[in-house]
Design a protein around this motif. Sequence first.
Motif, short mmCIF file in Angstrom:
data_model
loop_
_atom_site.label_atom_id
_atom_site.label_comp_id
_atom_site.label_asym_id
_atom_site.label_seq_id
_atom_site.Cartn_x
_atom_site.Cartn_y
_atom_site.Cartn_z
N GLY A 105 8.78 -23.34 1.40
CA GLY A 105 7.60 -22.84 0.68
C GLY A 105 7.76 -23.56 -0.70
N ALA A 106 6.81 -23.52 -1.59
CA ALA A 106 6.50 -24.25 -2.85
C ALA A 106 7.50 -23.47 -3.85
CB ALA A 106 5.19 -24.42 -3.22
N TYR A 107 7.92 -24.45 -4.89
CA TYR A 107 8.81 -23.65 -5.66
C TYR A 107 8.35 -24.05 -7.04
CZ TYR A 107 12.94 -23.22 -9.07
OH TYR A 107 13.65 -22.89 -10.04
N ILE A 108 8.31 -22.87 -8.17
CA ILE A 108 7.98 -23.13 -9.39
C ILE A 108 8.90 -22.16 -10.36
CG2 ILE A 108 6.23 -21.30 -9.49
CD1 ILE A 108 6.51 -24.36 -11.92
N GLY A 109 9.79 -22.76 -11.27
CA GLY A 109 10.73 -22.05 -12.09
C GLY A 109 10.34 -22.39 -13.69
N LYS A 110 10.79 -21.56 -14.30
CA LYS A 110 10.61 -21.57 -16.08
C LYS A 110 12.02 -21.21 -16.38
CE LYS A 110 8.62 -19.29 -19.92
NZ LYS A 110 7.74 -18.23 -20.40
N PHE A 111 12.54 -22.22 -17.18
CA PHE A 111 14.02 -22.11 -17.95
C PHE A 111 13.78 -22.42 -19.42
CE2 PHE A 111 13.99 -24.01 -13.61
CZ PHE A 111 15.17 -23.23 -12.99
N ASP A 112 14.73 -21.64 -19.86
CA ASP A 112 14.75 -21.95 -21.54
C ASP A 112 15.74 -23.09 -21.86
OD1 ASP A 112 17.60 -21.18 -21.21
OD2 ASP A 112 17.16 -18.96 -21.81
N THR A 113 15.83 -23.20 -23.27
CA THR A 113 16.53 -24.51 -23.56
C THR A 113 17.99 -24.59 -23.16
OG1 THR A 113 17.02 -23.52 -25.67
CG2 THR A 113 14.95 -24.79 -25.51
N ASN A 114 18.72 -23.32 -22.96
CA ASN A 114 19.86 -23.16 -22.36
C ASN A 114 20.00 -23.36 -20.86
OD1 ASN A 114 21.03 -22.97 -24.87
ND2 ASN A 114 20.57 -20.65 -24.79
N LEU A 115 18.83 -23.57 -20.42
CA LEU A 115 18.53 -24.00 -19.00
C LEU A 115 18.90 -22.68 -18.01
CD1 LEU A 115 17.48 -26.44 -17.30
CD2 LEU A 115 19.84 -26.93 -16.34
N THR A 116 18.72 -21.61 -18.76
CA THR A 116 18.71 -20.33 -17.86
C THR A 116 17.42 -19.89 -17.37
OG1 THR A 116 20.49 -19.51 -19.53
CG2 THR A 116 19.31 -17.82 -18.25
N ALA A 117 17.43 -19.67 -16.29
CA ALA A 117 16.08 -19.23 -15.51
C ALA A 117 15.40 -17.94 -16.12
CB ALA A 117 16.26 -19.24 -14.01
N VAL A 118 14.24 -17.97 -16.71
CA VAL A 118 13.28 -16.89 -16.92
C VAL A 118 12.80 -16.38 -15.79
CG1 VAL A 118 11.62 -16.24 -18.47
CG2 VAL A 118 13.06 -18.23 -19.21
N TRP A 119 12.32 -17.01 -15.05
CA TRP A 119 11.50 -16.66 -13.66
C TRP A 119 11.52 -17.75 -12.78
CZ3 TRP A 119 7.51 -19.30 -12.68
CH2 TRP A 119 6.37 -19.43 -13.68
N GLU A 120 11.81 -17.45 -11.41
CA GLU A 120 11.42 -18.40 -10.31
C GLU A 120 10.59 -17.83 -9.16
OE1 GLU A 120 15.17 -21.07 -9.68
OE2 GLU A 120 16.05 -18.82 -10.14
N ARG A 121 9.65 -18.53 -8.67
CA ARG A 121 8.73 -18.15 -7.68
C ARG A 121 8.54 -19.09 -6.61
NH1 ARG A 121 9.51 -14.49 -10.82
NH2 ARG A 121 8.12 -13.22 -12.02
#
Length: 256
Positions: A79-95
């Motif tokens: 499946g396709a993947y999209i992830g949002k990360f903060d400046t510490n590279l901590t995942a905010v969410w992944e879909r």
Amino acid sequence: EIYQCDWSSDVCASDLFADNFSGTISACLAKYNTSGTLQWQKSIGGANVFSNTGGLTVDSTNNYLYVSGGIYTSYTDSGAYIGKFDTNLTAVWERNYYATSGTQPRFYGVAISPSSQNVHCLIGSPTLGVALYNSSGSLQWQTLQTAIGTYYYIAADSSGNTYVGGKYSVNSGAIIKYNTSGSLTANVRVISTNINGPYFGPIATYSDYVYSVQDTTTSVAPINGGSLMKIPNTLSVSGTYGRVTFSSVSYSTSAG
């Protein structure tokens, strides 16, 4: 292999491909400072999961990084993947996104609307389409369509419209526009004098225009020419300019 960099945040994404599905993590993010010193790195994936990157960008605040690509747990389950990360590279969410048509989609690119901070993701092959998420990771809409060619590039304008571009056929590319509801509203075919191309480049929006580049060489090798294009964001352009001719394209669009 370094796949793509976003120089405003000094972040690079790479695809580290493995030979089989034995649990090796495959995608990597890395950040370097202005002196070229590695600041951090992070793998995306997990046990028995393979991932690769398709695009990355930062939002207008430079506080969040978005990474798109594909997740593969086997040769048939992907499946396709999209992830949002903060400046510490901590995942905010992944879909993950799985197309209802049974295809194995991958998000080839990602763009952020500067006004709404919505996340525009491009499904480039084997089915063309767009998926829109809000900044909280909720899917707003998606569309799939029958199309010729392979599309790798995506952009969003200040009004929230989506533009995708890529290779249309042997000697042409195309740019397609979707409105804020995911409806295809305009398109233009870009025909090159290169009978063996073209290599259609990235697209960008600014003010009321869409910009792109395309190989327009008249020989097979070496590549000896290209065109920088500035097109109204209505995509209402026709005729020949230099070594590029603009015309219309017909597509069939449906929900995906």
